[in-house]
Design a protein around this motif. Structure first.
Motif, PDB file in Angstrom:
ATOM      1  N   GLY A  15     152.426 120.074  97.369  1.00  0.00           N
ATOM      2  CA  GLY A  15     152.000 120.431  96.018  1.00  0.00           C
ATOM      3  C   GLY A  15     150.747 119.700  95.636  1.00  0.00           C
ATOM      4  N   TYR A  16     150.518 119.630  94.339  1.00  0.00           N
ATOM      5  CA  TYR A  16     149.311 119.014  93.798  1.00  0.00           C
ATOM      6  C   TYR A  16     149.741 117.914  92.826  1.00  0.00           C
ATOM      7  N   GLY A  17     149.256 116.720  93.022  1.00  0.00           N
ATOM      8  CA  GLY A  17     149.647 115.617  92.151  1.00  0.00           C
ATOM      9  C   GLY A  17     151.160 115.471  92.152  1.00  0.00           C
ATOM     10  N   LYS A  18     151.722 115.440  90.975  1.00  0.00           N
ATOM     11  CA  LYS A  18     153.187 115.272  90.889  1.00  0.00           C
ATOM     12  C   LYS A  18     153.913 116.599  91.034  1.00  0.00           C
ATOM     13  N   MET A  19     153.149 117.671  90.985  1.00  0.00           N
ATOM     14  CA  MET A  19     153.784 118.984  90.963  1.00  0.00           C
ATOM     15  C   MET A  19     154.069 119.489  92.379  1.00  0.00           C
ATOM     16  N   GLU A  20     155.334 119.718  92.652  1.00  0.00           N
ATOM     17  CA  GLU A  20     155.684 120.295  93.957  1.00  0.00           C
ATOM     18  C   GLU A  20     155.668 121.813  93.839  1.00  0.00           C
ATOM     19  N   ILE A  21     154.942 122.447  94.769  1.00  0.00           N
ATOM     20  CA  ILE A  21     154.783 123.902  94.731  1.00  0.00           C
ATOM     21  C   ILE A  21     155.611 124.556  95.849  1.00  0.00           C
ATOM     22  N   LEU A  22     155.533 124.001  97.042  1.00  0.00           N
ATOM     23  CA  LEU A  22     156.329 124.522  98.165  1.00  0.00           C
ATOM     24  C   LEU A  22     157.588 123.672  98.292  1.00  0.00           C
ATOM     25  N   GLY A  39     153.910 138.134  98.592  1.00  0.00           N
ATOM     26  CA  GLY A  39     154.667 137.519  97.505  1.00  0.00           C
ATOM     27  C   GLY A  39     153.817 137.521  96.259  1.00  0.00           C
ATOM     28  N   PRO A  40     154.464 137.383  95.104  1.00  0.00           N
ATOM     29  CA  PRO A  40     153.715 137.474  93.854  1.00  0.00           C
ATOM     30  C   PRO A  40     152.684 136.373  93.705  1.00  0.00           C
ATOM     31  N   ASN A  41     151.772 136.572  92.783  1.00  0.00           N
ATOM     32  CA  ASN A  41     150.787 135.551  92.431  1.00  0.00           C
ATOM     33  C   ASN A  41     151.485 134.255  92.079  1.00  0.00           C
ATOM     34  N   GLY A  42     150.974 133.153  92.604  1.00  0.00           N
ATOM     35  CA  GLY A  42     151.559 131.858  92.281  1.00  0.00           C
ATOM     36  C   GLY A  42     152.765 131.497  93.130  1.00  0.00           C
ATOM     37  N   ALA A  43     153.108 132.332  94.110  1.00  0.00           N
ATOM     38  CA  ALA A  43     154.278 132.064  94.955  1.00  0.00           C
ATOM     39  C   ALA A  43     154.074 130.851  95.855  1.00  0.00           C
ATOM     40  N   GLY A  44     152.804 130.500  96.097  1.00  0.00           N
ATOM     41  CA  GLY A  44     152.539 129.362  96.974  1.00  0.00           C
ATOM     42  C   GLY A  44     151.958 129.765  98.320  1.00  0.00           C
ATOM     43  N   LYS A  45     151.474 130.998  98.419  1.00  0.00           N
ATOM     44  CA  LYS A  45     150.949 131.490  99.698  1.00  0.00           C
ATOM     45  C   LYS A  45     149.703 130.693 100.112  1.00  0.00           C
ATOM     46  N   SER A  46     148.759 130.584  99.178  1.00  0.00           N
ATOM     47  CA  SER A  46     147.541 129.816  99.498  1.00  0.00           C
ATOM     48  C   SER A  46     147.873 128.351  99.744  1.00  0.00           C
ATOM     49  N   THR A  47     148.794 127.817  98.977  1.00  0.00           N
ATOM     50  CA  THR A  47     149.207 126.422  99.162  1.00  0.00           C
ATOM     51  C   THR A  47     149.807 126.226 100.556  1.00  0.00           C
ATOM     52  N   ALA A  48     150.566 127.192 101.018  1.00  0.00           N
ATOM     53  CA  ALA A  48     151.161 127.099 102.363  1.00  0.00           C
ATOM     54  C   ALA A  48     150.052 127.051 103.416  1.00  0.00           C
ATOM     55  N   PHE A  49     149.058 127.923 103.283  1.00  0.00           N
ATOM     56  CA  PHE A  49     147.955 127.929 104.255  1.00  0.00           C
ATOM     57  C   PHE A  49     147.174 126.617 104.201  1.00  0.00           C
ATOM     58  N   LYS A  50     146.903 126.133 102.980  1.00  0.00           N
ATOM     59  CA  LYS A  50     146.144 124.880 102.845  1.00  0.00           C
ATOM     60  C   LYS A  50     146.906 123.725 103.487  1.00  0.00           C
ATOM     61  N   THR A  51     148.218 123.763 103.368  1.00  0.00           N
ATOM     62  CA  THR A  51     149.018 122.682 103.950  1.00  0.00           C
ATOM     63  C   THR A  51     149.001 122.776 105.476  1.00  0.00           C
ATOM     64  N   PRO A  87     139.403 130.806 103.913  1.00  0.00           N
ATOM     65  CA  PRO A  87     140.002 130.630 102.589  1.00  0.00           C
ATOM     66  C   PRO A  87     139.852 131.856 101.705  1.00  0.00           C
ATOM     67  N   GLN A  88     140.637 131.888 100.652  1.00  0.00           N
ATOM     68  CA  GLN A  88     140.544 132.952  99.665  1.00  0.00           C
ATOM     69  C   GLN A  88     139.164 132.904  99.017  1.00  0.00           C
ATOM     70  N   GLY A  89     138.560 134.061  98.773  1.00  0.00           N
ATOM     71  CA  GLY A  89     137.324 134.091  97.998  1.00  0.00           C
ATOM     72  C   GLY A  89     136.043 134.194  98.802  1.00  0.00           C
TER      73      GLY A  89
HETATM   74  N1  LIG Z   1     144.362 122.892  93.038  1.00  0.00           N
HETATM   75  C1  LIG Z   1     145.496 123.075  92.338  1.00  0.00           C
HETATM   76  N2  LIG Z   1     145.923 122.147  91.454  1.00  0.00           N
HETATM   77  C2  LIG Z   1     147.068 122.319  90.747  1.00  0.00           C
HETATM   78  N3  LIG Z   1     147.862 123.399  90.856  1.00  0.00           N
HETATM   79  C3  LIG Z   1     147.487 124.346  91.719  1.00  0.00           C
HETATM   80  C4  LIG Z   1     146.295 124.239  92.503  1.00  0.00           C
HETATM   81  N4  LIG Z   1     146.183 125.341  93.271  1.00  0.00           N
HETATM   82  C5  LIG Z   1     147.268 126.097  92.991  1.00  0.00           C
HETATM   83  N5  LIG Z   1     148.054 125.507  92.076  1.00  0.00           N
HETATM   84  C6  LIG Z   1     149.319 126.041  91.539  1.00  0.00           C
HETATM   85  O1  LIG Z   1     150.213 126.200  92.617  1.00  0.00           O
HETATM   86  C7  LIG Z   1     150.985 127.390  92.439  1.00  0.00           C
HETATM   87  C8  LIG Z   1     150.863 128.247  93.681  1.00  0.00           C
HETATM   88  O2  LIG Z   1     149.512 128.653  93.821  1.00  0.00           O
HETATM   89  P1  LIG Z   1     148.979 129.398  95.105  1.00  0.00           P
HETATM   90  O3  LIG Z   1     149.432 128.686  96.314  1.00  0.00           O
HETATM   91  O4  LIG Z   1     147.531 129.562  94.912  1.00  0.00           O
HETATM   92  O5  LIG Z   1     149.757 130.786  94.984  1.00  0.00           O
HETATM   93  P2  LIG Z   1     149.442 132.196  95.672  1.00  0.00           P
HETATM   94  O6  LIG Z   1     148.395 131.992  96.699  1.00  0.00           O
HETATM   95  O7  LIG Z   1     150.758 132.656  96.223  1.00  0.00           O
HETATM   96  O8  LIG Z   1     149.012 133.092  94.544  1.00  0.00           O
HETATM   97  C9  LIG Z   1     150.488 128.047  91.168  1.00  0.00           C
HETATM   98  O9  LIG Z   1     151.387 127.716  90.138  1.00  0.00           O
HETATM   99  C10 LIG Z   1     149.148 127.417  90.954  1.00  0.00           C
HETATM  100  O10 LIG Z   1     148.846 127.340  89.595  1.00  0.00           O
END
Ligand SMILES: Nc1ncnc2c1ncn2[C@@H]1O[C@H](COP(=O)(O)OP(=O)(O)O)[C@@H](O)[C@H]1O
Ligand SMILES: [Mg+2]
Length: 239
Positions: A15-22, A39-51, A87-89
């Motif tokens: 995750g990011y900071g204190k926030m766990e996303i995956l 998966g829906p927006n915000g599911a953590g797909k990009s976060t999974a790839f970044k990890t 990466p995305q974008g």
């Molecule tokens: N750099 C970041 N800092 C804090 N939160 C983030 C950051 N990038 C993504 N998030 C949060 O992590 C969650 C998952 O995001 P993301 O992995 O981009 O989802 P997806 O790619 O499935 O749409 C979302 O709630 C998003 O707001």
């Protein structure tokens, strides 16, 4: 564990900071496969790839690639082991020409002969980039820039390439072209894992797929079985 996997992410939390996303996500890719992650927006797909590529450090779980553990390695170390990432974008440097961009993509390669071979392979896949070698990336259309971004990642001749939303924001014509290119890449022997919001299309070209939701695995299976699954259809494919 998946037998013979090239990439295996096992129960990864990040995750990011204190926030766990995956919260314990598992993904795997076998050599030669094309795997789609939807998966829906915000599911953590990009976060999974970044990890997986080392931009984020997992808090739990482990990541294996090509027979070794890569958990916690830096992105450049992961890239040198053969794992490339788009990466995305579709980020390209607007002032750099296509050729300069591709040469930069091969920065880990010291042998000029290898760079030329990589260029030949990339131009075979994207003939338009061969024609546009001297064009500045910033003057190209969105779809063309996405091809530049993909081609740059291919310059290291990776064993696996992760693509995050390659068709996002493109016109229908370029969406179709990008999917065609993904299929061609698979046919050319590349192994791919692709995040896509275009879920139906992504599953229809994939050997296997994963559905993530709220940072967890929700469904997985072959492309056809996910496409035929009534729950997947209802929740993610628009009925
Ligand atoms: N750099 C970041 N800092 C804090 N939160 C983030 C950051 N990038 C993504 N998030 C949060 O992590 C969650 C998952 O995001 P993301 O992995 O981009 O989802 P997806 O790619 O499935 O749409 C979302 O709630 C998003 O707001
Ligand atoms: Mg994303």
């Amino acid at each position: 564990m998946m037998e013979g996997a090239l990439l295996q992410a096992e129960a990864v939390s990040a995750g990011y900071g204190k926030m766990e996303i995956l919260h314990g996500v598992s993904l795997a890719v076998r050599p030669g496969e094309m795997v789609s992650v939807i998966g829906p927006n915000g599911a953590g797909k990009s976060t999974a790839f970044k990890t997986i590529v080392g931009l984020l450090h997992p808090r739990a779980g482990r990541i294996l690639f090509d027979g070794r553990e890569i958990t916690g390695l830096r992105p450049d170390q992961v890239l040198r082991l053969g794992l490339a990432y788009v990466p995305q974008g579709r980020i390209v440097f607007p002032q750099m020409t296509v050729l300069e961009t591709l040469e930069m993509g091969a920065y880990i390669e010291r042998d000029p002969a290898h760079v030329r071979d990589a260029l030949d392979r990339v131009y075979a896949l994207f003939p338009i980039l061969d024609e546009r070698q001297r064009q500045k990336a910033g003057t190209m259309s969105g779809g063309e820039q996405q091809m530049v971004a993909i081609a740059r990642a291919l310059m290291t001749t990776p064993k696996l390439i992760l693509l995050d939303e390659p068709s996002l924001g493109l016109s229908p014509k370029f969406v179709a072209l990008i999917f065609e290119k993904l299929t061609e890449m698979k046919r050319a022997g590349y192994t791919l894992m692709v995040v896509e919001q275009n879920a139906a299309k992504a599953l229809s070209v994939a050997d296997r797929g994963y559905v993530l939701e709220l940072g967890r695995n929700r469904f997985e299976g072959t492309g056809p079985s996910l496409l035929a699954d009534p729950e997947v259809k209802r929740l993610y494919l628009g009925g």
